[in-house]
Design a protein around this motif. Structure first.
Motif, PDB file in Angstrom:
ATOM      1  N   LEU A 186     -30.919  39.803 -51.006  1.00 12.64           N
ATOM      2  CA  LEU A 186     -31.003  41.243 -50.724  1.00 12.64           C
ATOM      3  C   LEU A 186     -30.666  41.531 -49.265  1.00 12.64           C
ATOM      4  O   LEU A 186     -29.913  42.456 -48.955  1.00 12.64           O
ATOM      5  N   ILE A 187     -31.215  40.730 -48.360  1.00 10.30           N
ATOM      6  CA  ILE A 187     -30.974  40.927 -46.926  1.00 10.30           C
ATOM      7  C   ILE A 187     -29.488  40.750 -46.617  1.00 10.30           C
ATOM      8  O   ILE A 187     -28.893  41.544 -45.887  1.00 10.30           O
ATOM      9  N   LYS A 188     -28.892  39.717 -47.183  1.00 12.10           N
ATOM     10  CA  LYS A 188     -27.467  39.468 -46.945  1.00 12.10           C
ATOM     11  C   LYS A 188     -26.623  40.641 -47.449  1.00 12.10           C
ATOM     12  O   LYS A 188     -25.700  41.093 -46.766  1.00 12.10           O
ATOM     13  N   SER A 189     -26.952  41.147 -48.620  1.00 14.48           N
ATOM     14  CA  SER A 189     -26.179  42.267 -49.169  1.00 14.48           C
ATOM     15  C   SER A 189     -26.385  43.541 -48.341  1.00 14.48           C
ATOM     16  O   SER A 189     -25.441  44.309 -48.140  1.00 14.48           O
ATOM     17  N   LEU A 190     -27.606  43.761 -47.843  1.00 12.66           N
ATOM     18  CA  LEU A 190     -27.852  44.926 -46.990  1.00 12.66           C
ATOM     19  C   LEU A 190     -27.078  44.812 -45.674  1.00 12.66           C
ATOM     20  O   LEU A 190     -26.542  45.795 -45.164  1.00 12.66           O
ATOM     21  N   GLU A 191     -26.995  43.611 -45.157  1.00 15.54           N
ATOM     22  CA  GLU A 191     -26.229  43.389 -43.932  1.00 15.54           C
ATOM     23  C   GLU A 191     -24.743  43.614 -44.184  1.00 15.54           C
ATOM     24  O   GLU A 191     -24.059  44.266 -43.381  1.00 15.54           O
ATOM     25  N   GLU A 192     -24.227  43.101 -45.292  1.00 13.19           N
ATOM     26  CA  GLU A 192     -22.814  43.280 -45.633  1.00 13.19           C
ATOM     27  C   GLU A 192     -22.459  44.748 -45.826  1.00 13.19           C
ATOM     28  O   GLU A 192     -21.341  45.165 -45.530  1.00 13.19           O
ATOM     29  N   ARG A 193     -23.396  45.536 -46.315  1.00 18.43           N
ATOM     30  CA  ARG A 193     -23.153  46.964 -46.546  1.00 18.43           C
ATOM     31  C   ARG A 193     -23.427  47.818 -45.303  1.00 18.43           C
ATOM     32  O   ARG A 193     -23.290  49.022 -45.336  1.00 18.43           O
ATOM     33  N   GLY A 194     -23.862  47.178 -44.231  1.00 14.80           N
ATOM     34  CA  GLY A 194     -24.074  47.903 -42.980  1.00 14.80           C
ATOM     35  C   GLY A 194     -25.395  48.644 -42.895  1.00 14.80           C
ATOM     36  O   GLY A 194     -25.569  49.487 -42.022  1.00 14.80           O
ATOM     37  N   ALA A 195     -26.331  48.340 -43.774  1.00 16.02           N
ATOM     38  CA  ALA A 195     -27.614  49.038 -43.765  1.00 16.02           C
ATOM     39  C   ALA A 195     -28.582  48.457 -42.739  1.00 16.02           C
ATOM     40  O   ALA A 195     -29.474  49.153 -42.261  1.00 16.02           O
ATOM     41  N   ILE A 196     -28.398  47.158 -42.435  1.00 12.89           N
ATOM     42  CA  ILE A 196     -29.259  46.492 -41.467  1.00 12.89           C
ATOM     43  C   ILE A 196     -28.409  45.677 -40.511  1.00 12.89           C
ATOM     44  O   ILE A 196     -27.232  45.413 -40.775  1.00 12.89           O
ATOM     45  N   GLU A 197     -29.045  45.268 -39.442  1.00  5.97           N
ATOM     46  CA  GLU A 197     -28.411  44.384 -38.472  1.00  5.97           C
ATOM     47  C   GLU A 197     -29.341  43.196 -38.269  1.00  5.97           C
ATOM     48  O   GLU A 197     -30.557  43.357 -38.242  1.00  5.97           O
ATOM     49  N   ARG A 198     -28.767  42.003 -38.170  1.00  7.32           N
ATOM     50  CA  ARG A 198     -29.581  40.794 -37.992  1.00  7.32           C
ATOM     51  C   ARG A 198     -29.167  40.051 -36.732  1.00  7.32           C
ATOM     52  O   ARG A 198     -28.008  40.069 -36.347  1.00  7.32           O
ATOM     53  N   ILE A 199     -30.132  39.392 -36.122  1.00  8.27           N
ATOM     54  CA  ILE A 199     -29.867  38.503 -35.009  1.00  8.27           C
ATOM     55  C   ILE A 199     -30.028  37.095 -35.554  1.00  8.27           C
ATOM     56  O   ILE A 199     -31.106  36.732 -36.016  1.00  8.27           O
ATOM     57  N   PRO A 200     -28.953  36.298 -35.552  1.00  6.32           N
ATOM     58  CA  PRO A 200     -29.026  34.971 -36.149  1.00  6.32           C
ATOM     59  C   PRO A 200     -30.065  34.065 -35.476  1.00  6.32           C
ATOM     60  O   PRO A 200     -30.304  34.174 -34.278  1.00  6.32           O
TER      61      PRO A 200
END
Length: 122
Positions: free
Chosen positions: A46-60
């Motif tokens: 879910l997190i990966k898909s939200l990131e791919e869709r631009g809904a969230i931003e992650r710091i690796p």
């Protein structure tokens, strides 16, 4: 940010609510429990898909480093002299002042916790 599934919307809403209430995103375990999933791998997808869709931003490579895009809008008042310097440096780097500040914050947050003085030594 188009085409989110019900689970993706529920996950994003929970992340945003945690940010608003505590200023910290939820852990994978907290999201798993809240959404009624059986494993953290489902949350990871879910997190990966939200990131791919631009809904969230992650710091690796950082725990709980999930930020909803809507929460990324933070206003900071700077003294006029600092604002002028920021605008000049950002223009020189050919980025917006906001992007420049965000890159500095990302760099600082990526410093390993076992070496907190590294930022001041540079």
């Amino acid at each position: 940010m188009m085409g989110l599934t019900k689970k993706q919307r529920a996950c994003l809403s929970y992340i945003e609510a945690c940010w608003q209430e505590t200023g910290v995103p939820p852990s994978f375990d907290e999201m798993k429990d809240h959404l009624g999933l059986r494993s953290k791998s489902g949350i990871a997808r879910l997190i990966k898909s939200l990131e791919e869709r631009g809904a969230i931003e992650r710091i690796p490579n950082l725990a709980r480093a999930i930020m909803p895009k809507r929460a990324a809008n933070i206003s900071i008042l700077l003294p006029a002299e600092l604002e002028t310097r920021l605008r000049l440096v950002a223009a020189t780097a050919n980025v917006t002042p906001e992007s420049y500040v965000a890159s500095i914050v990302r760099d600082r947050l990526a410093i390993p916790s076992d070496n907190p003085l590294k930022a001041t030594q540079e």
